[in-house]
Design an enzyme around this catalytic site. Structure first.
Site, PDB file in Angstrom:
ATOM      1  N   HIS A   1     -37.028  40.804  27.255  1.00  0.00           N
ATOM      2  CA  HIS A   1     -38.164  41.738  27.272  1.00  0.00           C
ATOM      3  C   HIS A   1     -39.503  40.992  27.288  1.00  0.00           C
ATOM      4  O   HIS A   1     -40.531  41.522  26.872  1.00  0.00           O
ATOM      5  CB  HIS A   1     -38.128  42.700  26.070  1.00  0.00           C
ATOM      6  CG  HIS A   1     -36.815  43.389  25.889  1.00  0.00           C
ATOM      7  ND1 HIS A   1     -36.474  44.527  26.572  1.00  0.00           N
ATOM      8  CD2 HIS A   1     -35.739  43.085  25.114  1.00  0.00           C
ATOM      9  CE1 HIS A   1     -35.256  44.906  26.221  1.00  0.00           C
ATOM     10  NE2 HIS A   1     -34.786  44.034  25.341  1.00  0.00           N
TER      11      HIS A   1
ATOM     12  N   SER B   1     -59.910  28.285  45.087  1.00  0.00           N
ATOM     13  CA  SER B   1     -60.704  29.499  45.270  1.00  0.00           C
ATOM     14  C   SER B   1     -61.950  29.175  46.088  1.00  0.00           C
ATOM     15  O   SER B   1     -62.512  28.088  45.984  1.00  0.00           O
ATOM     16  CB  SER B   1     -61.131  30.060  43.905  1.00  0.00           C
ATOM     17  OG  SER B   1     -62.164  31.010  44.036  1.00  0.00           O
TER      18      SER B   1
ATOM     19  N   LYS C   1     -60.246  26.779  40.018  1.00  0.00           N
ATOM     20  CA  LYS C   1     -58.972  27.478  40.220  1.00  0.00           C
ATOM     21  C   LYS C   1     -57.910  26.610  40.873  1.00  0.00           C
ATOM     22  O   LYS C   1     -58.178  25.795  41.746  1.00  0.00           O
ATOM     23  CB  LYS C   1     -59.179  28.739  41.072  1.00  0.00           C
ATOM     24  CG  LYS C   1     -59.998  29.814  40.407  1.00  0.00           C
ATOM     25  CD  LYS C   1     -59.333  30.335  39.142  1.00  0.00           C
ATOM     26  CE  LYS C   1     -58.033  31.049  39.401  1.00  0.00           C
ATOM     27  NZ  LYS C   1     -58.183  32.282  40.211  1.00  0.00           N
TER      28      LYS C   1
ATOM     29  N   GLU D   1     -46.707  33.515  44.699  1.00  0.00           N
ATOM     30  CA  GLU D   1     -47.207  34.877  44.929  1.00  0.00           C
ATOM     31  C   GLU D   1     -46.768  35.412  46.289  1.00  0.00           C
ATOM     32  O   GLU D   1     -46.409  36.594  46.415  1.00  0.00           O
ATOM     33  CB  GLU D   1     -48.727  34.880  44.810  1.00  0.00           C
ATOM     34  CG  GLU D   1     -49.205  34.663  43.385  1.00  0.00           C
ATOM     35  CD  GLU D   1     -50.705  34.445  43.286  1.00  0.00           C
ATOM     36  OE1 GLU D   1     -51.221  34.463  42.164  1.00  0.00           O
ATOM     37  OE2 GLU D   1     -51.373  34.240  44.329  1.00  0.00           O
TER      38      GLU D   1
END
Length: 410
Positions: A158, A279, A285, A292
């Site tokens: 979980h 970025s 970044k 992704e």
């Protein structure tokens, strides 16, 4: 001369709108070499049946070899007026051997059994490449596991701390899922290895062609038992789409964890510069774009499977033109995985794990509570009572703001 493979019963050609709707060369051209391979096998079957002389067979095969080479080199491509890969290649063959000989090749076969066979040939080759890519990701996971055989980390259920586990064990779980995907690919190939060639439009032909010999010529283990099923079924395509989607899902689960692990809050891993991006506005970044994109493309693969199943669900026997829609989703799923798999393998292989942080977090969240309960069980306490006692210890430690190891009777 029209490249259409039909038209004698029509007084005119198709409308521009119908021709545009019907055209499929923009996606089925990738089957061209499989089509030519099928034509070679079919020409030999025609010769064995006495429908081509030895000289005609030799000239036919030479013409097909030339067409194959021209297709590979780009000297021959589909024309705007070609309806599909089959009609385009027949036009190319006739250009090379003449209409009298080239026109004989179509005897005893239909585009229906052709395309069903070509799709299986394409899938079998594609599945081998996908298998190799999946194994590369599994190998990268197992290599990381071998580099960290004793590193502890918090195991989760979980997404909450559950029990300490070894990082190698966790990575191995992802590898096991991918190995099952390889098993699915191999199992799917067992059913794909049956040739529909010789089924004709739906009822075979009366020309005495031997589908078993053609099947063997093309590398299949046998021919279909039922010609109607051979031309009308696409469960092989649906099964292939499922296996590809399942691979996408398994990659997505791994990708999700890498995304989470690379956050400042988790800090489990660092991404290699070659397998991450930055970025355009935020200089600091370092983004897990591979993970992704893998996660995003999983949804695309699921959509391809769902769309294909919806296309197949209500078609009466035998062949229907709806089946033209089986190829693009399947091609797309394979194409996307062939992009994702090497990127995922590289990303996983170059991950740098912060094993000290993982070890420090392993006992956090009272993850040793189960060990406490099992220690009591080994001392003769019933598990129900041991569970209650361990839970009470957690409640007391939580109230005092300490870990289980710091808990005392005082």
């Amino acid at each position: 001369m029209s490249s259409n493979l039909w038209g004698g019963r029509f007084s005119g050609g198709p409308s521009d709108a119908l021709a545009a709707l019907s055209r499929s060369t923009h996606f089925d051209w990738r089957l061209a070499r499989y089509d030519i391979a099928g034509s070679r096998a079919h020409a030999r079957a025609l010769h064995r049946a006495g429908l081509l002389t030895a000289d005609e067979l030799a000239r036919m095969l030479a013409g097909l070899d030339t067409l194959d080479a021209d297709t590979v080199s780009g000297a021959f491509v589909a024309a705007d007026h070609d309806e599909d890969v089959h009609s385009s290649l027949e036009r190319g063959l006739i250009d090379r051997v003449g209409p009298d000989l080239g026109g004989k090749l179509r005897a005893g076969r239909s585009r229906n059994d052709q395309i069903a066979t070509l799709l299986r040939l394409w899938w079998r080759d594609t599945a081998r490449r996908v298998t190799s890519g999946v194994l590369d990701v599994a190998d990268a996971l197992l290599a990381q596991a071998a580099r960290h055989p004793c590193a502890a980390m918090p195991g989760r259920t979980h997404l909450q701390h559950a029990q300490p586990v070894l990082l190698a064990h966790h990575l191995g779980a992802h590898a096991q899922a991918l190995i099952r995907d390889v098993d699915r690919l191999r199992d799917c190939d067992r059913r794909a290895a049956i040739s529909p060639y010789g089924s004709g439009a739906l009822a075979g032909s009366s020309l005495g062609l031997d589908p078993e010999v053609v099947a063997a010529d093309l590398g299949f283990s046998g021919s279909v038992a039922n010609s109607i099923d051979g031309t009308a079924s696409r469960d092989i395509a649906a099964e292939a789409a499922f296996v590809l989607a399942m691979i996408g899902v398994d990659l997505s689960r791994l990708a999700e964890e890498v995304i989470i692990w690379a956050t400042v809050e988790f800090g489990y891993v660092s991404l290699d510069d070659a397998f991450s991006t930055g970025s355009s506005i935020m200089p600091q970044k370092k983004n897990p774009d591979i993970a992704e994109l893998a996660r995003g493309k999983a949804g695309r693969l699921i959509g391809n499977l769902t769309g294909l199943l919806a296309t197949l669900k209500a078609q009466p026997l035998a062949y229907n033109r709806d089946l033209q829609e089986d190829k693009e989703p399947l091609f797309d799923s394979a194409d996307q995985l062939e992009l994702v798999l090497p990127a995922m393998a590289g990303m996983v292989h170059t991950l740098v794990f912060d094993t000290e942080r993982l070890a420090s977090l392993a006992p956090e969240g009272f993850t040793l509570a189960t060990d406490v309960a099992e220690w009591l069980v080994r001392a003769g306490v019933p598990f129900r009572s041991a569970h209650e006692a361990a839970g009470a210890s957690v409640r007391m430690a939580e109230a005092r703001g300490v870990g289980l190891a710091e808990l005392t009777d005082a």
